[in-house]
Design a protein around this motif. Sequence first.
Motif, mmCIF file in Angstrom:
data_model
loop_
_atom_site.group_PDB
_atom_site.id
_atom_site.type_symbol
_atom_site.label_atom_id
_atom_site.label_comp_id
_atom_site.label_asym_id
_atom_site.label_seq_id
_atom_site.Cartn_x
_atom_site.Cartn_y
_atom_site.Cartn_z
ATOM 1 N N ASP A 126 0.776 -1.249 -0.046
ATOM 2 C CA ASP A 126 -0.023 0.016 -0.233
ATOM 3 C C ASP A 126 0.880 1.251 -0.057
ATOM 4 N N ARG A 127 2.071 1.135 -0.208
ATOM 5 C CA ARG A 127 3.188 2.309 -0.252
ATOM 6 C C ARG A 127 4.386 2.047 -0.960
ATOM 7 N N SER B 184 5.049 -3.548 -6.352
ATOM 8 C CA SER B 184 3.795 -4.275 -6.288
ATOM 9 C C SER B 184 2.467 -3.512 -5.997
ATOM 10 N N TRP B 185 2.431 -2.112 -5.239
ATOM 11 C CA TRP B 185 1.445 -1.432 -5.148
ATOM 12 C C TRP B 185 0.913 -0.994 -6.738
ATOM 13 N N ILE C 260 0.101 -6.876 -3.846
ATOM 14 C CA ILE C 260 0.847 -7.947 -2.739
ATOM 15 C C ILE C 260 2.358 -7.814 -2.991
ATOM 16 N N TRP C 261 2.941 -7.464 -1.958
ATOM 17 C CA TRP C 261 4.477 -7.481 -2.259
ATOM 18 C C TRP C 261 5.071 -8.902 -2.852
ATOM 19 N N GLN C 262 5.799 -8.695 -3.750
ATOM 20 C CA GLN C 262 6.573 -9.950 -4.588
ATOM 21 C C GLN C 262 7.802 -10.100 -3.812
ATOM 22 N N ASP D 153 2.038 7.180 -0.427
ATOM 23 C CA ASP D 153 0.783 6.332 -0.194
ATOM 24 C C ASP D 153 0.092 5.992 -1.496
ATOM 25 N N ALA D 154 0.097 4.623 -1.838
ATOM 26 C CA ALA D 154 -0.119 4.187 -3.200
ATOM 27 C C ALA D 154 -1.202 4.635 -3.456
#
Length: 152
Positions: free
Chosen positions: A42-43, A78-79, A85-87, A102-103
């Motif tokens: 998310d960021r 990933s955002w 989701i973080w890869q 902030d994404a």
Amino acid sequence: MTSATTMTTALDPVRRERLMSLAHEVSFEAGTRLFEEGRRADRFWIVRTGTIALDLRVPGRRPAVIETLGHGELIGWSWHFPPHIWQLGGEAASPVRAWEFDAAAVLALCDEDPEFGRAIALWVGRVVAQRLHASRIRLLDLYAPYGSGGVE
């Protein structure tokens, strides 16, 4: 890092200023986990000083450090892509000062201004391609019988 993957070369001054209007400064002590593989993205950050190690979970082993990133580099892509989701995981390898974004706010700006959104997408896409290449080489060096062999 290639020059095409830094914000200062990927975005023209007007778009860079728009993006930076959403930034706030943060700092992390060495050893701080910024994000974990498999969790919600998310960021993102742009490193001002220090280094961040990107790592990948390997079953039965400690996480493998794929790449270490520093000044001017984008931390996190990933955002930008569903399912957000973080890869990879990320940890401060040294004390870090960075700009944090902030994404949701950046993605909203991308939706408002399609040209800005295209510039961001091209920048993030270049970063993803570079990171994929670095991950491939690092994993071959770590786990292949003869390493990467310098082959691209």
